[in-house]
Design a protein around this motif. Structure first.
Motif, PDB file in Angstrom:
ATOM      1  N   GLN A   1      -6.070   3.405  12.535  1.00 13.63           N
ATOM      2  CA  GLN A   1      -6.647   2.245  13.195  1.00 13.63           C
ATOM      3  C   GLN A   1      -5.569   1.179  13.327  1.00 13.63           C
ATOM      4  O   GLN A   1      -4.822   0.918  12.384  1.00 13.63           O
ATOM      5  N   LEU A   2      -5.479   0.581  14.495  1.00 15.06           N
ATOM      6  CA  LEU A   2      -4.599  -0.560  14.716  1.00 15.06           C
ATOM      7  C   LEU A   2      -5.497  -1.782  14.789  1.00 15.06           C
ATOM      8  O   LEU A   2      -6.492  -1.783  15.507  1.00 15.06           O
ATOM      9  N   MET A   3      -5.140  -2.812  14.033  1.00 16.23           N
ATOM     10  CA  MET A   3      -6.045  -3.945  13.843  1.00 16.23           C
ATOM     11  C   MET A   3      -5.289  -5.258  13.911  1.00 16.23           C
ATOM     12  O   MET A   3      -4.224  -5.403  13.316  1.00 16.23           O
ATOM     13  N   LYS A   4      -5.852  -6.182  14.656  1.00 18.05           N
ATOM     14  CA  LYS A   4      -5.390  -7.569  14.631  1.00 18.05           C
ATOM     15  C   LYS A   4      -6.587  -8.401  14.197  1.00 18.05           C
ATOM     16  O   LYS A   4      -7.570  -8.535  14.932  1.00 18.05           O
ATOM     17  N   ARG A   5      -6.526  -8.901  12.990  1.00 16.10           N
ATOM     18  CA  ARG A   5      -7.638  -9.660  12.411  1.00 16.10           C
ATOM     19  C   ARG A   5      -7.670 -11.088  12.952  1.00 16.10           C
ATOM     20  O   ARG A   5      -6.642 -11.740  13.073  1.00 16.10           O
TER      21      ARG A   5
ATOM     22  N   VAL B   1       0.850  -1.189   0.000  1.00  9.80           N
ATOM     23  CA  VAL B   1       0.000   0.000   0.000  1.00  9.80           C
ATOM     24  C   VAL B   1       0.887   1.241   0.000  1.00  9.80           C
ATOM     25  O   VAL B   1       1.857   1.313   0.753  1.00  9.80           O
ATOM     26  N   VAL B   2       0.523   2.206  -0.844  1.00  2.90           N
ATOM     27  CA  VAL B   2       1.257   3.467  -0.927  1.00  2.90           C
ATOM     28  C   VAL B   2       0.304   4.617  -0.639  1.00  2.90           C
ATOM     29  O   VAL B   2      -0.806   4.675  -1.180  1.00  2.90           O
ATOM     30  N   LEU B   3       0.744   5.523   0.228  1.00  5.48           N
ATOM     31  CA  LEU B   3       0.027   6.766   0.498  1.00  5.48           C
ATOM     32  C   LEU B   3       0.835   7.914  -0.076  1.00  5.48           C
ATOM     33  O   LEU B   3       2.066   7.937   0.057  1.00  5.48           O
ATOM     34  N   GLU B   4       0.151   8.846  -0.711  1.00  5.97           N
ATOM     35  CA  GLU B   4       0.796  10.072  -1.186  1.00  5.97           C
ATOM     36  C   GLU B   4       0.419  11.174  -0.210  1.00  5.97           C
ATOM     37  O   GLU B   4      -0.764  11.472  -0.023  1.00  5.97           O
ATOM     38  N   LEU B   5       1.411  11.765   0.415  1.00  4.65           N
ATOM     39  CA  LEU B   5       1.205  12.882   1.337  1.00  4.65           C
ATOM     40  C   LEU B   5       1.728  14.137   0.650  1.00  4.65           C
ATOM     41  O   LEU B   5       2.874  14.165   0.191  1.00  4.65           O
ATOM     42  N   TYR B   6       0.905  15.160   0.562  1.00  2.00           N
ATOM     43  CA  TYR B   6       1.333  16.393  -0.088  1.00  2.00           C
ATOM     44  C   TYR B   6       0.569  17.562   0.509  1.00  2.00           C
ATOM     45  O   TYR B   6      -0.445  17.385   1.185  1.00  2.00           O
ATOM     46  N   HIS B   7       1.068  18.782   0.247  1.00  2.00           N
ATOM     47  CA  HIS B   7       0.374  19.995   0.652  1.00  2.00           C
ATOM     48  C   HIS B   7       0.026  20.764  -0.616  1.00  2.00           C
ATOM     49  O   HIS B   7       0.842  21.522  -1.139  1.00  2.00           O
TER      50      HIS B   7
ATOM     51  N   ASP C   1     -12.026  -9.581  15.643  1.00  2.00           N
ATOM     52  CA  ASP C   1     -10.930  -8.665  15.334  1.00  2.00           C
ATOM     53  C   ASP C   1     -10.706  -7.722  16.516  1.00  2.00           C
ATOM     54  O   ASP C   1     -11.659  -7.147  17.041  1.00  2.00           O
ATOM     55  N   VAL C   2      -9.453  -7.549  16.914  1.00  2.00           N
ATOM     56  CA  VAL C   2      -9.089  -6.615  17.980  1.00  2.00           C
ATOM     57  C   VAL C   2      -8.649  -5.323  17.319  1.00  2.00           C
ATOM     58  O   VAL C   2      -7.856  -5.344  16.373  1.00  2.00           O
ATOM     59  N   MET C   3      -9.172  -4.178  17.800  1.00  2.00           N
ATOM     60  CA  MET C   3      -8.869  -2.913  17.132  1.00  2.00           C
ATOM     61  C   MET C   3      -8.922  -1.737  18.097  1.00  2.00           C
ATOM     62  O   MET C   3      -9.508  -1.823  19.172  1.00  2.00           O
ATOM     63  N   THR C   4      -8.300  -0.663  17.662  1.00  2.06           N
ATOM     64  CA  THR C   4      -8.391   0.613  18.356  1.00  2.06           C
ATOM     65  C   THR C   4      -8.123   1.723  17.351  1.00  2.06           C
ATOM     66  O   THR C   4      -7.615   1.473  16.253  1.00  2.06           O
TER      67      THR C   4
ATOM     68  N   ALA D   1      -5.805   2.023   8.280  1.00  2.00           N
ATOM     69  CA  ALA D   1      -5.658   0.872   9.162  1.00  2.00           C
ATOM     70  C   ALA D   1      -4.305   0.198   8.970  1.00  2.00           C
ATOM     71  O   ALA D   1      -3.879  -0.044   7.844  1.00  2.00           O
ATOM     72  N   PHE D   2      -3.654  -0.124  10.077  1.00  2.00           N
ATOM     73  CA  PHE D   2      -2.390  -0.855  10.100  1.00  2.00           C
ATOM     74  C   PHE D   2      -2.591  -2.133  10.897  1.00  2.00           C
ATOM     75  O   PHE D   2      -3.213  -2.111  11.966  1.00  2.00           O
ATOM     76  N   LEU D   3      -2.056  -3.228  10.401  1.00  2.86           N
ATOM     77  CA  LEU D   3      -2.095  -4.482  11.136  1.00  2.86           C
ATOM     78  C   LEU D   3      -1.073  -4.434  12.265  1.00  2.86           C
ATOM     79  O   LEU D   3       0.029  -3.908  12.089  1.00  2.86           O
ATOM     80  N   ALA D   4      -1.452  -4.974  13.416  1.00  6.16           N
ATOM     81  CA  ALA D   4      -0.564  -5.007  14.581  1.00  6.16           C
ATOM     82  C   ALA D   4      -0.787  -6.310  15.329  1.00  6.16           C
ATOM     83  O   ALA D   4      -1.926  -6.726  15.529  1.00  6.16           O
TER      84      ALA D   4
END
Length: 128
Positions: A119-123, A48-54, A105-108, A74-77
């Motif tokens: 989001q932190l996620m453990k599927r 996955v790629v995110l483009e961050l710009y202003h 699924d555990v998440m926060t 969401a990021f897997l943890a």
């Protein structure tokens, strides 16, 4: 077709890319030093790629005012509670407690220092 990236107009893409790299394990795969300070960051898996710009031609959304269920990244943890604690110590803000949904699924949710919800996620069972 394949999704290449998701783009986010943010106030400080340079600092945000650095924070995501240091605390969420992303890496800069491409950047432009021009007026937009565009940084393409990839997740640890390189999927996955995110483009961050202003981009001054468009408003920066008030990410901090959005409910986490409206928009989040969401990021897997493996250890959701431990990663939440670590990110809060690194400047993130709380946006919810650790919960478990009906699928197991555990998440926060936390907010990065710019208000964007992470989001932190453990599927219980992987999506892909």
């Amino acid at each position: 077709m394949t999704i290449e990236h998701l783009a986010l107009n943010v106030a400080d893409p340079v600092a945000m890319a650095a924070w995501y790299g240091q605390h969420l394990g992303t890496r800069v795969v491409r950047k432009f030093e021009g007026a937009t300070h565009t940084h393409f960051i990839a997740d640890a898996a390189g999927r996955v790629v995110l483009e961050l710009y202003h981009q001054t031609k468009a408003p920066i959304p008030d990410y901090g005012a959005l409910d986490p269920f409206v928009f989040h990244i969401a990021f897997l943890a493996d250890d959701v509670a431990g990663e939440r604690k670590r990110l809060l110590a690194a400047g993130a803000g709380s946006a919810g407690e650790v919960t478990t949904n009906e699928a197991g699924d555990v998440m926060t949710f936390v907010r990065d220092p710019w208000g964007l919800t992470v989001q932190l996620m453990k599927r219980a069972k992987a999506i892909l």
